[in-house]
Structures are given as structure tokens and as C-alpha cells.
Design an enzyme around this catalytic site. Sequence first.
Site, short mmCIF file in Angstrom:
data_model
loop_
_atom_site.label_atom_id
_atom_site.label_comp_id
_atom_site.label_asym_id
_atom_site.label_seq_id
_atom_site.Cartn_x
_atom_site.Cartn_y
_atom_site.Cartn_z
N HIS A 82 -10.77 77.11 1.82
CA HIS A 82 -11.49 76.59 3.00
C HIS A 82 -11.38 77.58 4.16
O HIS A 82 -12.35 77.83 4.88
CB HIS A 82 -10.89 75.27 3.46
CG HIS A 82 -11.04 74.12 2.51
ND1 HIS A 82 -9.99 73.30 2.16
CD2 HIS A 82 -12.12 73.64 1.83
CE1 HIS A 82 -10.41 72.36 1.32
NE2 HIS A 82 -11.70 72.56 1.09
N LYS A 113 -14.03 59.16 -1.88
CA LYS A 113 -13.00 59.53 -2.85
C LYS A 113 -11.65 59.17 -2.24
O LYS A 113 -11.53 59.06 -1.02
CB LYS A 113 -13.08 61.00 -3.24
CG LYS A 113 -13.07 62.00 -2.11
CD LYS A 113 -13.25 63.41 -2.68
CE LYS A 113 -13.37 64.46 -1.61
NZ LYS A 113 -13.70 65.77 -2.09
N ARG A 115 -18.21 77.44 -5.12
CA ARG A 115 -17.26 78.07 -6.03
C ARG A 115 -17.85 78.31 -7.41
O ARG A 115 -17.49 79.25 -8.09
CB ARG A 115 -16.02 77.18 -6.19
CG ARG A 115 -15.07 77.23 -5.04
CD ARG A 115 -14.18 76.05 -5.04
NE ARG A 115 -14.96 74.84 -4.88
CZ ARG A 115 -14.44 73.62 -4.74
NH1 ARG A 115 -13.15 73.45 -4.79
NH2 ARG A 115 -15.22 72.59 -4.55
N SER A 122 -8.85 71.29 -3.49
CA SER A 122 -7.79 70.41 -2.95
C SER A 122 -7.27 69.50 -4.05
O SER A 122 -6.06 69.26 -4.14
CB SER A 122 -8.32 69.58 -1.79
OG SER A 122 -8.72 70.40 -0.73
P1 ADP Z 1 -16.06 67.76 0.24
O1 ADP Z 1 -15.33 66.50 -0.06
O2 ADP Z 1 -17.09 67.63 1.31
O3 ADP Z 1 -16.57 68.52 -0.95
P2 ADP Z 1 -13.92 69.67 0.44
O4 ADP Z 1 -12.82 69.56 1.43
O5 ADP Z 1 -13.57 69.49 -0.99
O6 ADP Z 1 -14.97 68.62 0.96
O7 ADP Z 1 -14.68 71.03 0.62
C1 ADP Z 1 -15.37 71.35 1.80
C2 ADP Z 1 -16.30 72.52 1.51
O8 ADP Z 1 -15.52 73.67 1.20
C3 ADP Z 1 -17.24 72.32 0.31
O9 ADP Z 1 -18.47 72.95 0.61
C4 ADP Z 1 -16.54 73.03 -0.81
O10 ADP Z 1 -17.43 73.49 -1.80
C5 ADP Z 1 -15.93 74.21 -0.05
N1 ADP Z 1 -14.75 74.75 -0.74
C6 ADP Z 1 -13.66 74.09 -1.17
N2 ADP Z 1 -12.77 74.93 -1.76
C7 ADP Z 1 -13.34 76.16 -1.69
C8 ADP Z 1 -12.95 77.47 -2.16
N3 ADP Z 1 -11.81 77.66 -2.82
N4 ADP Z 1 -13.79 78.51 -1.94
C9 ADP Z 1 -14.96 78.29 -1.29
N5 ADP Z 1 -15.40 77.09 -0.84
C10 ADP Z 1 -14.60 76.04 -1.05
#
Ligand code: ADP
Length: 162
Positions: free
Chosen positions: A17, A41, A90, A128
Site C-alpha cells: 500500500h 469483509k 497486483r 493484508s
Molecule cells: P480493498 O478492501 O478496497 O481492496 P485493500 O486495503 O485490500 O482495500 O487495498 C487497497 C488498494 O491497494 C487496492 O486497490 C489494492 O489492490 C491495492 N493493493 C493492496 N496491496 C497491494 C500491493 N501489494 N501492491 C499494490 N497494490 C496493492
Amino acid sequence: MTKAIYPGSFDPVTNGHLDIANRAAALFDELIICVYDVPLKSLMFSTRERVDLMKKSVTHIPNVRVEPYTGLTVSFAQKVNARVLVRGLRMSSDFEREFEMALMNKKLAPDIELVCFMTSLEYQFISSSLLKEACQLGGDISNLVPKHVAVALAEKFGLPQK
Ligand code: ADP
């Protein structure tokens, strides 16, 4: 001046992130990292904790601020006058989900543009949810998150601090 929002659950924030946040902050004048209050979720950290962990992680980026939000992401973007919505990609399954959401968002708010950043190679495997799973089973996740996040995770799982 171009203002962007970077929305997500951030449960908790990872180095993946932060890579996206750093790169987006370099491109836009102002970046608001917005932490979604009640995603569909189950969460480990409260909204307050997720916001605090994120705030501590971005103190070094001057044009970034962190806020919680609830409701439609595009409505939040309009409320704070942001023209751009930032997301990270990703893998192809991320693309499919983002593509669907982007089409819906475009219908709801045609004035907001989506900008997707491709993950950096070293962060491609970090999510995460996987991180929490690995941590709970005793895996060393210390180089995948900021130090204070590793501490918060260890506390949640009742693990000894490394
Ligand atoms: P959500 O529940 O909205 O998917 P996340 O916290 O899982 O929220 O992720 C927020 C954003 O960050 C999403 O667009 C996700 O694809 C991106 N993201 C999460 N991990 C990574 C990573 N390792 N590299 C690039 N983008 C990421």
C-alpha cells in the site's frame, strides 16, 4: 491542482500500500488516503486503529493526509473535491474487480477518473489478508509492513514481539 484519493480497507497497511501511496503522492498535488469504515469483509483492526496505523506510516510524505470515510467512494471523492481515484493492481483478478467497480463508478460519477498503479515486483505477493494469516501462524512478516504495524499485529495475535 490535482487532488486524488486512495481508498481501501488497509487492514492493516502494508509496504505494498505504501509503495502505491508514495508513487501517487509524487504524481498528484494532494493525496488523501481514505480508510473505508465498514467494508463487506470482516476486519481485524477498528477504523480508528487502521487510520492511526496509516497516519504513522505516511508522516514522511508532506502532501498526504489520512481520513476515514463511509458510504460511496465516489461521493467521498466529490465531497473532498478530488478528481482522481487511485487503486493498485497486483494480478489479473485485481484487474477484473477494479474494472467492474470502475464502470459502476463512472456511471455514478462521470467526473471522477480512475488511475491504477501496477504493483512493484517486490510487493506483488503482499495482501493484508495473506499477511494476517502468515503472521497468525508464526511467520515473520517484519519486512512486509512498517515496524509499528508488525507490533500491532503481534499484539492482536498475542504473539511475542520479535
Ligand atoms: P480493498 O478492501 O478496497 O481492496 P485493500 O486495503 O485490500 O482495500 O487495498 C487497497 C488498494 O491497494 C487496492 O486497490 C489494492 O489492490 C491495492 N493493493 C493492496 N496491496 C497491494 C500491493 N501489494 N501492491 C499494490 N497494490 C496493492
